[in-house]
Scaffold this motif. Structure first.
Motif, PDB file in Angstrom:
ATOM      1  N   CYS A   1       0.866  -1.181   0.000  1.00 30.77           N
ATOM      2  CA  CYS A   1       0.000   0.000   0.000  1.00 30.77           C
ATOM      3  C   CYS A   1       0.902   1.231   0.000  1.00 30.77           C
ATOM      4  N   LYS A   2       0.967   1.874  -1.135  1.00 37.28           N
ATOM      5  CA  LYS A   2       1.880   3.011  -1.317  1.00 37.28           C
ATOM      6  C   LYS A   2       1.577   4.192  -0.384  1.00 37.28           C
ATOM      7  N   PRO A   3       0.322   4.677  -0.281  1.00 36.91           N
ATOM      8  CA  PRO A   3       0.102   5.878   0.525  1.00 36.91           C
ATOM      9  C   PRO A   3       0.339   5.687   2.029  1.00 36.91           C
ATOM     10  N   PHE A   4       0.108   4.461   2.525  1.00 36.04           N
ATOM     11  CA  PHE A   4       0.269   4.224   3.963  1.00 36.04           C
ATOM     12  C   PHE A   4       1.522   3.413   4.289  1.00 36.04           C
ATOM     13  N   ASN A   5       2.288   3.066   3.244  1.00 33.50           N
ATOM     14  CA  ASN A   5       3.542   2.340   3.410  1.00 33.50           C
ATOM     15  C   ASN A   5       3.342   1.060   4.230  1.00 33.50           C
ATOM     16  N   VAL A   6       2.348   0.261   3.827  1.00 30.78           N
ATOM     17  CA  VAL A   6       2.020  -0.974   4.535  1.00 30.78           C
ATOM     18  C   VAL A   6       2.162  -2.153   3.586  1.00 30.78           C
ATOM     19  N   ILE A   7       2.825  -3.200   4.038  1.00 30.10           N
ATOM     20  CA  ILE A   7       2.940  -4.435   3.274  1.00 30.10           C
ATOM     21  C   ILE A   7       1.703  -5.281   3.549  1.00 30.10           C
ATOM     22  N   PHE A   8       0.980  -5.638   2.486  1.00 31.61           N
ATOM     23  CA  PHE A   8      -0.235  -6.438   2.613  1.00 31.61           C
ATOM     24  C   PHE A   8       0.046  -7.917   2.487  1.00 31.61           C
ATOM     25  N   SER A   9       1.009  -8.295   1.626  1.00 32.14           N
ATOM     26  CA  SER A   9       1.288  -9.704   1.407  1.00 32.14           C
ATOM     27  C   SER A   9       2.662  -9.868   0.760  1.00 32.14           C
ATOM     28  N   VAL A  10       3.299 -11.019   1.059  1.00 28.72           N
ATOM     29  CA  VAL A  10       4.606 -11.350   0.479  1.00 28.72           C
ATOM     30  C   VAL A  10       4.556 -12.786  -0.034  1.00 28.72           C
ATOM     31  N   ALA A  11       5.174 -13.030  -1.188  1.00 29.79           N
ATOM     32  CA  ALA A  11       5.279 -14.384  -1.742  1.00 29.79           C
ATOM     33  C   ALA A  11       6.689 -14.578  -2.286  1.00 29.79           C
ATOM     34  N   VAL A  12       7.231 -15.758  -2.065  1.00 28.23           N
ATOM     35  CA  VAL A  12       8.544 -16.104  -2.608  1.00 28.23           C
ATOM     36  C   VAL A  12       8.394 -16.394  -4.088  1.00 28.23           C
ATOM     37  N   LEU A  13       9.352 -15.901  -4.874  1.00 31.97           N
ATOM     38  CA  LEU A  13       9.318 -16.153  -6.320  1.00 31.97           C
ATOM     39  C   LEU A  13       9.838 -17.538  -6.625  1.00 31.97           C
ATOM     40  N   ARG A  14       9.205 -18.196  -7.573  1.00 28.21           N
ATOM     41  CA  ARG A  14       9.649 -19.497  -8.078  1.00 28.21           C
ATOM     42  C   ARG A  14       9.647 -19.453  -9.586  1.00 28.21           C
ATOM     43  N   SER A  15      10.661 -20.038 -10.160  1.00 26.72           N
ATOM     44  CA  SER A  15      10.742 -20.111 -11.611  1.00 26.72           C
ATOM     45  C   SER A  15       9.982 -21.329 -12.105  1.00 26.72           C
ATOM     46  N   THR A  16       9.321 -21.203 -13.241  1.00 28.59           N
ATOM     47  CA  THR A  16       8.617 -22.338 -13.828  1.00 28.59           C
ATOM     48  C   THR A  16       9.489 -23.066 -14.832  1.00 28.59           C
ATOM     49  N   SER A  17      10.700 -22.585 -15.051  1.00 27.27           N
ATOM     50  CA  SER A  17      11.584 -23.243 -16.019  1.00 27.27           C
ATOM     51  C   SER A  17      12.636 -24.074 -15.357  1.00 27.27           C
TER      52      SER A  17
END
Length: 86
Positions: A70-86
């Motif tokens: 959330c840009k205006p309130f500088n709040v992280i709503f969710s985090v996910a680890v990146l995974r490659s499909t290749s």
């Protein structure tokens, strides 16, 4: 390249953005804005499947997670680890 979010279900909020970051589990703005962060734009919706184009000049090898922020309130709503499909 394309970032695909599948079965997304995140709390709605104002001006949410999808951020690629090198930090594996960002907890604050400093973590989130680590070297090489990329704002992929506004979240298209808080539920469902979505695609986000990753610019050609982005080195995805340094990115470890995506974050809904959330840009205006500088709040992280969710985090996910990146995974490659290749």
């Amino acid at each position: 390249l394309l970032l695909r979010l599948e079965n997304l279900d995140v709390t709605n909020g104002p001006d949410l953005h999808v951020i690629l970051t090198s930090h594996p589990d960002p907890r604050n703005r400093g973590d989130l804005m680590a070297q090489g962060f990329v704002d992929l734009g506004k979240l298209k919706g808080n539920r469902g499947n979505q695609n986000y184009e990753i610019p050609d000049d982005v080195d995805i090898g340094i990115h470890n997670s995506i974050t809904i922020w959330c840009k205006p309130f500088n709040v992280i709503f969710s985090v996910a680890v990146l995974r490659s499909t290749s």
